[in-house]
Scaffold this active site. Structure first.
Site, PDB file in Angstrom:
ATOM      1  N   ASP A 121       0.817  -1.223   0.000  1.00 45.15           N
ATOM      2  CA  ASP A 121       0.000   0.000   0.000  1.00 45.15           C
ATOM      3  C   ASP A 121       0.852   1.275   0.000  1.00 45.15           C
ATOM      4  OD1 ASP A 121       1.045  -0.020   2.538  1.00 45.15           O
ATOM      5  OD2 ASP A 121      -0.885  -0.121   3.581  1.00 45.15           O
ATOM      6  N   ASP A 248      19.411  -6.138   0.022  1.00 43.54           N
ATOM      7  CA  ASP A 248      18.862  -4.790  -0.211  1.00 43.54           C
ATOM      8  C   ASP A 248      18.906  -3.960   1.066  1.00 43.54           C
ATOM      9  OD1 ASP A 248      16.818  -6.895   0.370  1.00 43.54           O
ATOM     10  OD2 ASP A 248      15.558  -5.149   0.705  1.00 43.54           O
ATOM     11  N   ASN A 249      19.164  -4.610   2.193  1.00 46.09           N
ATOM     12  CA  ASN A 249      19.254  -3.873   3.454  1.00 46.09           C
ATOM     13  C   ASN A 249      20.699  -3.716   3.907  1.00 46.09           C
ATOM     14  OD1 ASN A 249      16.480  -3.702   3.454  1.00 46.09           O
ATOM     15  ND2 ASN A 249      16.192  -5.475   4.773  1.00 46.09           N
TER      16      ASN A 249
HETATM   17  P1  AMP Z   1      12.009  -3.936   3.831  1.00 44.69           P
HETATM   18  O1  AMP Z   1      11.569  -5.225   4.452  1.00 44.69           O
HETATM   19  O2  AMP Z   1      11.508  -2.710   4.549  1.00 44.69           O
HETATM   20  O3  AMP Z   1      13.449  -3.885   3.553  1.00 44.69           O
HETATM   21  O4  AMP Z   1      11.247  -3.879   2.414  1.00 44.69           O
HETATM   22  C1  AMP Z   1      11.442  -4.819   1.398  1.00 44.69           C
HETATM   23  C2  AMP Z   1      10.729  -4.353   0.146  1.00 44.69           C
HETATM   24  O5  AMP Z   1       9.332  -4.308   0.323  1.00 44.69           O
HETATM   25  C3  AMP Z   1      11.135  -2.951  -0.317  1.00 44.69           C
HETATM   26  O6  AMP Z   1      11.152  -2.950  -1.721  1.00 44.69           O
HETATM   27  C4  AMP Z   1      10.012  -2.089   0.213  1.00 44.69           C
HETATM   28  O7  AMP Z   1       9.870  -0.909  -0.522  1.00 44.69           O
HETATM   29  C5  AMP Z   1       8.809  -3.004   0.030  1.00 44.69           C
HETATM   30  N1  AMP Z   1       7.711  -2.685   0.951  1.00 44.69           N
HETATM   31  C6  AMP Z   1       7.662  -2.914   2.287  1.00 44.69           C
HETATM   32  N2  AMP Z   1       6.488  -2.497   2.796  1.00 44.69           N
HETATM   33  C7  AMP Z   1       5.770  -1.981   1.765  1.00 44.69           C
HETATM   34  C8  AMP Z   1       4.479  -1.384   1.653  1.00 44.69           C
HETATM   35  N3  AMP Z   1       3.660  -1.238   2.696  1.00 44.69           N
HETATM   36  N4  AMP Z   1       4.086  -0.960   0.430  1.00 44.69           N
HETATM   37  C9  AMP Z   1       4.883  -1.099  -0.634  1.00 44.69           C
HETATM   38  N5  AMP Z   1       6.092  -1.657  -0.599  1.00 44.69           N
HETATM   39  C10 AMP Z   1       6.552  -2.099   0.587  1.00 44.69           C
HETATM   40 MG    MG Z   2      14.673  -2.785   2.774  1.00 45.95          MG
END
Ligand code: AMP
Ligand code: MG
Length: 481
Positions: A121, A248-249
Site C-alpha cells: 500500500d 537490499d538492506n
Molecule cells: P524492507 O523489508 O523494509 O526492507 O522492504 C522490502 C521491500 O518491500 C522494499 O522494496 C520495500 O519498498 C517493500 N515494501 C515494504 N512495505 C511496503 C508497503 N507497505 N508498500 C509497498 N512496498 C513495501
Molecule cells: Mg529494505
C-alpha cells in the site's frame, strides 16, 4: 526557506535506477517526533519547521524547496532468494548539503505507492516508524554508523496490517541509500554501462580516494567489505540484532539501514532471533558476521564483469578480496572486546578469555549489557557471590589486567567508554511505543533522552537500563511494518 539545500546527484544516473514520483498526500498529519538536534546538524530552520509547514513537508503533503522526488530501484536477496525490489513506499526528496559540507539523502518512508510497490500500500505504521527512529538514535549515540530519523508524522489515516494501525511517515536521513541490491539491480539487467555508472557513482560519493585505483570495482569491493566488517563488529559488541540482513538492506556506505524487526539482546545467547518470520534463524545474532560475508559474495558476483574481462581472473580476484572479511571482522571484534574488558594490550590468549566469558554468560543466562556494566563498576565480586561459577573466569581476568602497565582508573575509564549502561531495552521500547500510539509522548521523550548518553555512568537511569525480569515467552518482533 527553512534551510533546504537539496541537490540531486543520484538522479543524474541512467533512468534504470529510479522513477520520478510524487508523495501521495495524507488527510490529517501531525508531528509525533521532530528530531531537533539532527535538524540543526543539517542546517535546517528549526523554528520554521516546527510549524504546520514542517508537518506538511514531513508528511509528503508539500515538497520542500528544490525537491525532485523519486523512487529508487534496486534488487536484493531476501532470505536467500533473488528478487527485483525498489522503493515501494519510500520517496527520495533529494540530497541535503549540510553546513559542514556533508551530503545526506532526505527520504520519506511511508509516503505512498510507487512503481515498485508490487502489492503493497506504500504506507507505514506509526509503531514501526517510531521504532526505527528510536533504535537509529540509540545506535548513533552508541557510535555506530546508521541512518537516522529526522521526523515522524502521523498521517491521520489508518493502515491495515495484522490489525488496524495509525499511518505514519518517517523522514529518513542517510549518507545514501545505495545498497548491495542497487548494484545487483544493474547486474541483473546485464547492463554494463549502468553497472559502470553505479560503481563510479558509489566511489565518488563514498570512497573518492579509490577513483584512481587500478581496478575500481575490486577496490570498491575491498572497501565495502572493510566498512561492513567494522560495522557488524560494532553490532556484535553491543548485542544488536538487525533481523533482516537481506542484500537490499546492506548499505554501501557502511551504515545500519532498514530497521525492521531489529532488537537488542537481553540474556546472552548467540542463537537469539527476534523476528517472527525468521524461522530458520538465518539472521540470528551469532550468524550476522557470516551473513554479511554471504551478502558481500553476492556483491562480488554483481561486480565481476567490471573486475576483469577475463571471467576466471575476475573470480580469483573477487575470492581473494572476500577472504579478507573474516580477518577484518575478527580484528575489529576482538579489539572491541579487549576494550570492553579494559585491556590496552594484546595477548594470544585474549580470544579464549573472551570466548570463556561468553560461554559463562550463555550457561548462566546472563544479561549481555548488564554483565559488562557490572564489570565496569566494581560489580564483579557481587557477581561471583551470586554465582560462584563466575569465580574462575574472574580470577583469570584479574590476572590478565595485572599484566598490563595500567592502573585501575584507566581500566575503568576505557571500559565505561565501551560498555553502554543504557541500550534500548525491548520492554522499554515497547512501552514507549504503545504509549505514543495512545497519544502519550512523554515516555518516548524520556527514552530518547536516556539513549542519547549511553555511556554516562554518572547518571544512572535504572528504570530504563535495568534488564527485564526473566520472561516466560521469548521476545518477538514483527515485520508487519
Ligand atoms: P524492507 O523489508 O523494509 O526492507 O522492504 C522490502 C521491500 O518491500 C522494499 O522494496 C520495500 O519498498 C517493500 N515494501 C515494504 N512495505 C511496503 C508497503 N507497505 N508498500 C509497498 N512496498 C513495501
Ligand atoms: Mg529494505
Amino acid at each position: 526557506m527553512s534551510g533546504w539545500r537539496l541537490e540531486h546527484t543520484y538522479a543524474k544516473l541512467p533512468p534504470l535506477f529510479y522513477t520520478p514520483v510524487e508523495p501521495t498526500p495524507v488527510r490529517d498529519p501531525h508531528y509525533v517526533v521532530f528530531n531537533v538536534p539532527l535538524a540543526l546538524e543539517l542546517g535546517l530552520d528549526v523554528e520554521a519547521l516546527e510549524s504546520d509547514d514542517g508537518v506538511a513537508i514531513f508528511s509528503g503533503n508539500r515538497l520542500p524547496d528544490g525537491a525532485f522526488p523519486i523512487a529508487q530501484a534496486y534488487a536484493g536477496h531476501q532470505f536467500g532468494t533473488f528478487t527485483a525490489l525498489g522503493d515501494g513506499r519510500a520517496i527520495l526528496l533529494g540530497e541535503q548539503v549540510a553546513p559542514d559540507g556533508r551530503r545526506v539523502d532526505i527520504q520519506l518512508k511511508g509516503a505512498g505507492q510507487t512503481r515498485y510497490s508490487r502489492r503493497g500500500d506504500g504506507r507505514a505504521a506509526l509503531g514501526p516508524m517510531l521504532r526505527e527512529l528510536v533504535i537509529g538514535e540509540a545506535m548513533h549515540a552508541l557510535g555506530i554508523p546508521t541512518t537516522r530519523g529526522l521526523a515522524v508524522v502521523a498521517t491521520g489515516e489508518p493502515v491495515y496490517r495484522e490489525r488496524v494501525q495509525q499511518g505514519a511517515v518517517l523522514t529518513r536521513v542517510a549518507s545514501s541509500h545505495l545498497r548491495v541490491g542497487t548494484v545487483q539491480w544493474a547486474a541483473a539487467h546485464r547492463d554494463i554501462d549502468a553497472l559502470r555508472a553505479i560503481v563510479g557513482y558509489t566511489i565518488d560519493r563514498h570512497y573518492p580516494t579509490l577513483r584512481d585505483a587500478e581496478r575500481p570495482a575490486l577496490a570498491l569491493l575491498d572497501a565495502v567489505a572493510e566498512r561492513q566488517a567494522v560495522l557488524i563488529a560494532k553490532w556484535q559488541l553491543v548485542g544488536f540484532v538487525h533481523g533482516v540482513m537481506n542484500t537490499d538492506n546492506m548499505s554501501l556506505a557502511g551504515e545500519t539501514i532498514d530497521y525492521g524487526p531489529c532488537a537488542f539482546i537481553d540474556v546472552y545467547d548467540p542463537a537469539t532471533v527476534f523476528s517472527s518470520i525468521d524461522m530458520q534463524g538465518r539472521y540470528a545474532f551469532g550468524n550476522q558476521p557470516a551473513i554479511a560475508e554471504w551478502n558481500l559474495a553476492r556483491f562480488a558476483e554483481a561486480l565481476l564483469p567490471l573486475i576483469d574481462p577475463d571471467g576466471e581472473r575476475a573470480l580469483d580476484l573477487a575470492r581473494a578480496s572476500l577472504e579478507r572479511f573474516a580477518r577484518l571482522y575478527e580484528r575489529a571484534w576482538l579489539d572491541g572486546m579487549r576494550a570492553k574488558l579494559g585491556l590496552f594490550t594484546a595477548e594470544d590468549d585474549d580470544r579464549a578469555l573472551v570466548d570463556d566469558l561468553l560461554a559463562w554468560m550463555t550457561a548462566a543466562k546472563a544479561d549481555f549489557t548488564w554483565t559488562f556494566v557490572e564489570l565496569s563498576r566494581d560489580g564483579a565480586d557481587a557477581m561471583r557471590r551470586a554465582d560462584p561459577s563466575f569465580g574462575p573466569w574472574l580470577e583469570r581476568w584479574r590476572a590478565r589486567l595485572a599484566r598490563q602497565p595500567r592502573d585501575a582508573r584507566e581500566v575503568t575509564s576505557l571500559m565505561r567508554r565501551h560498555n553502554p549502561i543504557v541500550v534500548p531495552r525491548n520492554h522499554r521500547v515497547e512501552e514507549a511505543l504503545s504509549a505514543a500510539e495512545q497519544g502519550s509522548i512523554a515516555p518516548l521523550g524520556a527514552l530518547l533522552d536516556a539513549l542519547r548518553d549511553p555511556y554516562d555512568y554518572t547518571r544512572p537511569r535504572p528504570e530504563l537500563s535495568n534488564p527485564p525480569p526473566p520472561a516466560d515467552v521469548p521476545y518477538r518482533t514483527f515485520c508487519g511494518t
